[in-house]
Design an enzyme around this catalytic site. Structure first.
Site, mmCIF file in Angstrom:
data_model
loop_
_atom_site.group_PDB
_atom_site.id
_atom_site.type_symbol
_atom_site.label_atom_id
_atom_site.label_comp_id
_atom_site.label_asym_id
_atom_site.label_seq_id
_atom_site.Cartn_x
_atom_site.Cartn_y
_atom_site.Cartn_z
ATOM 1 N N ASN A 1 43.525 44.408 30.851
ATOM 2 C CA ASN A 1 43.766 43.153 31.434
ATOM 3 C C ASN A 1 44.671 43.135 32.700
ATOM 4 O O ASN A 1 45.789 43.740 32.756
ATOM 5 C CB ASN A 1 44.377 42.161 30.671
ATOM 6 C CG ASN A 1 44.627 40.646 31.223
ATOM 7 O OD1 ASN A 1 45.895 40.246 31.020
ATOM 8 N ND2 ASN A 1 43.868 40.046 31.874
ATOM 9 N N ALA B 1 47.058 28.784 29.601
ATOM 10 C CA ALA B 1 47.546 27.640 29.379
ATOM 11 C C ALA B 1 47.205 26.634 30.515
ATOM 12 O O ALA B 1 47.697 26.821 31.615
ATOM 13 C CB ALA B 1 48.974 27.484 28.825
ATOM 14 N N GLY C 1 41.138 36.486 33.667
ATOM 15 C CA GLY C 1 42.043 35.397 33.531
ATOM 16 C C GLY C 1 41.651 34.640 35.120
ATOM 17 O O GLY C 1 40.666 33.901 35.227
ATOM 18 N N CYS D 1 53.805 36.644 26.689
ATOM 19 C CA CYS D 1 54.111 35.310 27.438
ATOM 20 C C CYS D 1 55.394 35.623 27.848
ATOM 21 O O CYS D 1 56.409 35.726 27.134
ATOM 22 C CB CYS D 1 53.897 34.015 26.863
ATOM 23 S SG CYS D 1 54.535 32.628 27.988
HETATM 24 C C1 LIG Z 1 48.195 29.647 34.375
HETATM 25 C C2 LIG Z 1 48.151 30.693 33.443
HETATM 26 C C3 LIG Z 1 48.252 30.606 32.242
HETATM 27 C C4 LIG Z 1 48.414 31.716 31.304
HETATM 28 N N1 LIG Z 1 48.457 31.038 29.847
HETATM 29 C C5 LIG Z 1 48.487 32.253 29.016
HETATM 30 C C6 LIG Z 1 48.322 31.952 27.750
HETATM 31 O O1 LIG Z 1 48.358 30.919 27.217
HETATM 32 N N2 LIG Z 1 48.320 33.020 26.643
HETATM 33 C C7 LIG Z 1 48.336 34.347 27.103
HETATM 34 O O2 LIG Z 1 48.391 35.304 26.388
HETATM 35 N N3 LIG Z 1 48.432 34.634 28.466
HETATM 36 C C8 LIG Z 1 48.358 33.620 29.539
HETATM 37 N N4 LIG Z 1 48.182 33.865 30.703
HETATM 38 C C9 LIG Z 1 48.170 35.248 31.090
HETATM 39 C C10 LIG Z 1 46.421 35.608 31.172
HETATM 40 O O3 LIG Z 1 46.068 35.313 29.995
HETATM 41 C C11 LIG Z 1 46.494 36.990 31.761
HETATM 42 O O4 LIG Z 1 47.093 37.895 31.023
HETATM 43 C C12 LIG Z 1 47.083 37.012 33.242
HETATM 44 O O5 LIG Z 1 46.819 36.206 33.839
HETATM 45 C C13 LIG Z 1 46.514 38.484 33.781
HETATM 46 O O6 LIG Z 1 45.069 38.537 33.865
HETATM 47 P P1 LIG Z 1 44.514 38.193 35.263
HETATM 48 O O7 LIG Z 1 44.842 38.848 36.452
HETATM 49 O O8 LIG Z 1 42.901 38.370 34.925
HETATM 50 O O9 LIG Z 1 44.594 36.641 35.529
HETATM 51 C C14 LIG Z 1 48.334 32.795 31.601
HETATM 52 C C15 LIG Z 1 48.034 33.129 33.079
HETATM 53 C C16 LIG Z 1 48.022 32.044 34.015
HETATM 54 C C17 LIG Z 1 48.001 32.521 35.366
#
Ligand SMILES: Cc1cc2nc3c(=O)[nH]c(=O)nc-3n(C[C@H](O)[C@H](O)[C@H](O)COP(=O)(O)O)c2cc1C
Length: 335
Positions: free
Chosen positions: A200, A9, A224, A97
């Site tokens: 993930n 998001a 992400g 979430c």
């Molecule tokens: C700013 C931000 C917004 C996120 N928005 C969502 C979202 O809209 N839907 C979702 O399933 N996860 C959301 N996440 C979680 C990410 O999809 C992901 O699961 C999480 O950041 C861990 O992965 P990473 O370490 O590769 O970032 C968000 C994470 C961040 C940091």
């Protein structure tokens, strides 16, 4: 081995998804999460639809649209429209979430992890409503460290007909603290018969992605925050997987300049110039991190007020002639 970009998001808007496609290597790109209730209510009142739908109808495929709510009917209605009218590639259900606004008062996202049977019911109904469009789900390990139940939830999601499941290796209570627990993610795989398991959490580089893919029983990884910092990371992973390259290539100055110009133009389609500049400044500060002249570049880009002046600074930093001014609509085919 499938490479997914994570729904985020505030980050994975239309222009960012376009940016990921320009760098390449990613198999499936996700939108930000979109509220099914907002869609349904806005449509009933014939109001403007949620701004997060921007670009979805016309942009390239494959594209996953992530949706959230806790009401199977509301989710099914939105899923049906996304399948029939928007013709998206995959509909992803958010059960991970932890944010208060979603998992608190709206009893959605990670709140639902405590009820695997409710999740199963939602997935089953959405699969039916999506009429052939694949449905996936994204979860965390559980609500708390003491109530980790991702394997039960995974089985419910599989039995209900989803095609894949992404697991972020933290609990909802963890928020983003600590490290993602990939050993817990690995425990889920033996419980699944048909659906893909996507791991993930905390992949910040191509090397880390390759390590996870080679050492954990997952069918793919989702990245992400790592792809916000390095949108070219998927291409590096693909290069290593297919050609066995050991030296991972960073984008050249020419490519960086060209792609930043295209990205800025895409941001300006959706946002005002000042919002577009604010968004791209934030991104460029991450790109520049650790490179020579980073501090000066950061200060300079914070002072500029126009897209053209911004591109002049980018071109100077990456040692490129002012070849890709933002007003040049053909920037992406100029090279
Ligand atoms: C700013 C931000 C917004 C996120 N928005 C969502 C979202 O809209 N839907 C979702 O399933 N996860 C959301 N996440 C979680 C990410 O999809 C992901 O699961 C999480 O950041 C861990 O992965 P990473 O370490 O590769 O970032 C968000 C994470 C961040 C940091």
């Amino acid at each position: 081995m499938i490479l997914y970009s994570a729904p985020m998001a505030g980050y994975t808007h239309y222009a960012f998804r376009n940016l990921l496609r320009l760098f390449g290597g990613v198999d499936l790109i996700a939108t930000e999460m979109i509220s099914a209730r907002s869609f349904t209510e806005m449509e009933a009142r014939r109001r403007d639809l949620p701004s997060r739908l921007y670009g979805i109808k016309d942009e390239a495929r494959p594209l996953t649209v992530q949706i959230w709510d806790n009401n199977p009917e509301t989710l099914s209605f939105f899923a049906n429209r996304l399948a029939s009218e928007y013709k998206v590639s995959v509909i992803d259900l958010n059960f991970g979430c932890p944010a208060r606004q979603i998992a608190g008062k709206n009893e959605s996202g990670a709140y639902l992890l405590q009820y695997p049977e409710r999740i199963g019911d939602i997935v089953r109904r959405v699969v039916g409503a999506a009429a052939g469009t694949p449905v996936s789900a994204k979860i965390r390990l559980g609500r708390t460290r003491d109530t980790v139940n991702a394997a039960d939830v995974a089985q419910a999601v599989e039995d209900a007909g989803a095609v894949s499941l992404t697991v972020h290796g933290r609990t909802a209570a963890d928020m983003y603290r600590g490290k993602a627990d990939w050993d817990e993610i690995a425990k889920i795989k033996p419980k699944l018969r048909t659906i893909r398991l996507i791991g993930n959490g905390d992949i910040g580089s191509a090397e880390e992605a390759l390590f996870r893919l080679r050492n954990y029983p997952v069918d793919g990884v989702m990245i992400g925050r790592g792809c916000v910092a390095k949108p070219w990371v998927f291409r590096q992973i693909k290069q290593s997987l297919t050609a066995g390259e050991t030296a991972l290539q960073e984008p050249s100055g020419q490519e960086m300049s060209r792609i930043v110009a295209v990205h800025l133009a895409a941001l300006r389609q959706q946002f005002t110039e000042s919002v577009a500049l604010a968004l791209i400044r934030k991104m460029m500060c991450r790109f520049i991190s650790g490179l020579p002249g980073a501090r000066k570049f950061r200060n300079d880009i914070c002072a500029v007020k126009s897209a053209d002046a911004f591109m002049t600074l980018v071109n100077r930093q990456w040692g490129v002639d002012n070849k890709y001014p933002i007003t040049d609509n053909k920037a992406d085919s100029a090279e």
